[in-house]
Scaffold this motif. Structure first.
Motif, PDB file in Angstrom:
ATOM      1  N   GLY A 101       0.825  -1.211   0.000  1.00  0.00           N
ATOM      2  CA  GLY A 101       0.000   0.000   0.000  1.00  0.00           C
ATOM      3  C   GLY A 101       0.857   1.259   0.000  1.00  0.00           C
ATOM      4  N   THR A 102       1.919   1.279   0.783  1.00  0.00           N
ATOM      5  CA  THR A 102       2.822   2.425   0.820  1.00  0.00           C
ATOM      6  C   THR A 102       3.509   2.607  -0.528  1.00  0.00           C
ATOM      7  N   ASN A 103       3.900   1.496  -1.153  1.00  0.00           N
ATOM      8  CA  ASN A 103       4.534   1.555  -2.473  1.00  0.00           C
ATOM      9  C   ASN A 103       3.564   2.166  -3.496  1.00  0.00           C
ATOM     10  N   GLN A 104       2.326   1.725  -3.477  1.00  0.00           N
ATOM     11  CA  GLN A 104       1.336   2.247  -4.415  1.00  0.00           C
ATOM     12  C   GLN A 104       1.056   3.739  -4.157  1.00  0.00           C
ATOM     13  N   PHE A 105       1.017   4.121  -2.897  1.00  0.00           N
ATOM     14  CA  PHE A 105       0.766   5.517  -2.543  1.00  0.00           C
ATOM     15  C   PHE A 105       1.903   6.415  -3.039  1.00  0.00           C
ATOM     16  N   LEU A 106       3.147   5.987  -2.836  1.00  0.00           N
ATOM     17  CA  LEU A 106       4.293   6.777  -3.285  1.00  0.00           C
ATOM     18  C   LEU A 106       4.346   6.861  -4.815  1.00  0.00           C
ATOM     19  N   CYS A 107       3.981   5.783  -5.492  1.00  0.00           N
ATOM     20  CA  CYS A 107       3.920   5.813  -6.964  1.00  0.00           C
ATOM     21  C   CYS A 107       2.848   6.790  -7.431  1.00  0.00           C
ATOM     22  N   ALA A 108       1.712   6.804  -6.766  1.00  0.00           N
ATOM     23  CA  ALA A 108       0.629   7.720  -7.134  1.00  0.00           C
ATOM     24  C   ALA A 108       1.064   9.165  -6.946  1.00  0.00           C
ATOM     25  N   ILE A 109       1.760   9.456  -5.840  1.00  0.00           N
ATOM     26  CA  ILE A 109       2.257  10.823  -5.602  1.00  0.00           C
ATOM     27  C   ILE A 109       3.268  11.204  -6.686  1.00  0.00           C
ATOM     28  N   GLY A 110       4.138  10.268  -7.039  1.00  0.00           N
ATOM     29  CA  GLY A 110       5.122  10.527  -8.106  1.00  0.00           C
ATOM     30  C   GLY A 110       4.463  10.823  -9.436  1.00  0.00           C
ATOM     31  N   TYR A 111       3.470  10.009  -9.817  1.00  0.00           N
ATOM     32  CA  TYR A 111       2.765  10.240 -11.090  1.00  0.00           C
ATOM     33  C   TYR A 111       1.990  11.559 -11.069  1.00  0.00           C
ATOM     34  N   TYR A 112       1.429  11.924  -9.923  1.00  0.00           N
ATOM     35  CA  TYR A 112       0.708  13.182  -9.798  1.00  0.00           C
ATOM     36  C   TYR A 112       1.676  14.348 -10.008  1.00  0.00           C
ATOM     37  N   ALA A 113       2.845  14.250  -9.354  1.00  0.00           N
ATOM     38  CA  ALA A 113       3.835  15.325  -9.467  1.00  0.00           C
ATOM     39  C   ALA A 113       4.306  15.457 -10.921  1.00  0.00           C
TER      40      ALA A 113
END
Length: 118
Positions: A101-113
Motif C-alpha cells: 500500500g505504501t509503495n502504491q501511494f508513493l507511486c501515485a504521488i510521483g505520477y501526480y507530481a
C-alpha cells in the motif's frame, strides 16, 4: 517577667511556694518538634502511607496486583505473549499489505507530481 502566680507574701516565699506548680515548655512538649506521644510513634517507620493504621500492606492482603513480582511473570504479560503467537499470520499479512500500500501511494504521488509539472 515571671510566669509564677502572684501571691501577697514576700517575693522569696512566692518563688519557693510556686516552684513545684510551674511547668516549663520542655515538660509540656510545647515548642518541641513532635513532642510526647507523637515523637514515640515517629520512631516507627511504616512501610505504607496509612496514618490511622487501618490498611494492611499489599503483600499481606493477598491481592495479586499488589504483590512484588517480576514484570515478565505477570499474568497480563503472559496473556499478551500467547495472543501474539496466535496472531503471527495476521501480523505478517498486515505488514506485507502495508508495504504494498505504501509503495502504491508513493507511486501515485510521483505520477501526480509528473503530471502537474508537465
Amino acid at each position: 517577667r515571671s510566669l509564677a502566680p502572684r501571691t501577697t507574701g514576700p517575693p522569696e516565699s512566692a518563688a519557693a511556694s510556686s516552684a513545684p506548680d510551674r511547668m516549663s515548655h520542655s515538660d509540656t512538649g510545647i515548642g518541641e518538634k513532635g513532642g510526647g506521644i507523637e515523637q514515640e510513634e515517629a520512631s516507627e517507620k511504616p512501610t505504607h502511607a496509612d496514618p490511622w493504621g487501618l490498611e494492611a500492606h499489599g503483600e499481606h492482603r493477598g491481592i495479586y496486583e499488589l504483590t512484588q513480582q517480576a514484570p515478565e511473570l505477570r499474568r497480563h504479560v503472559l496473556l499478551a505473549r500467547k495472543a501474539a503467537a496466535q496472531y503471527q499470520c495476521f501480523d505478517a499479512f498486515a505488514r506485507v499489505s502495508m508495504t504494498f500500500g505504501t509503495n502504491q501511494f508513493l507511486c501515485a504521488i510521483g505520477y501526480y507530481a509528473l503530471g502537474y509539472l508537465a
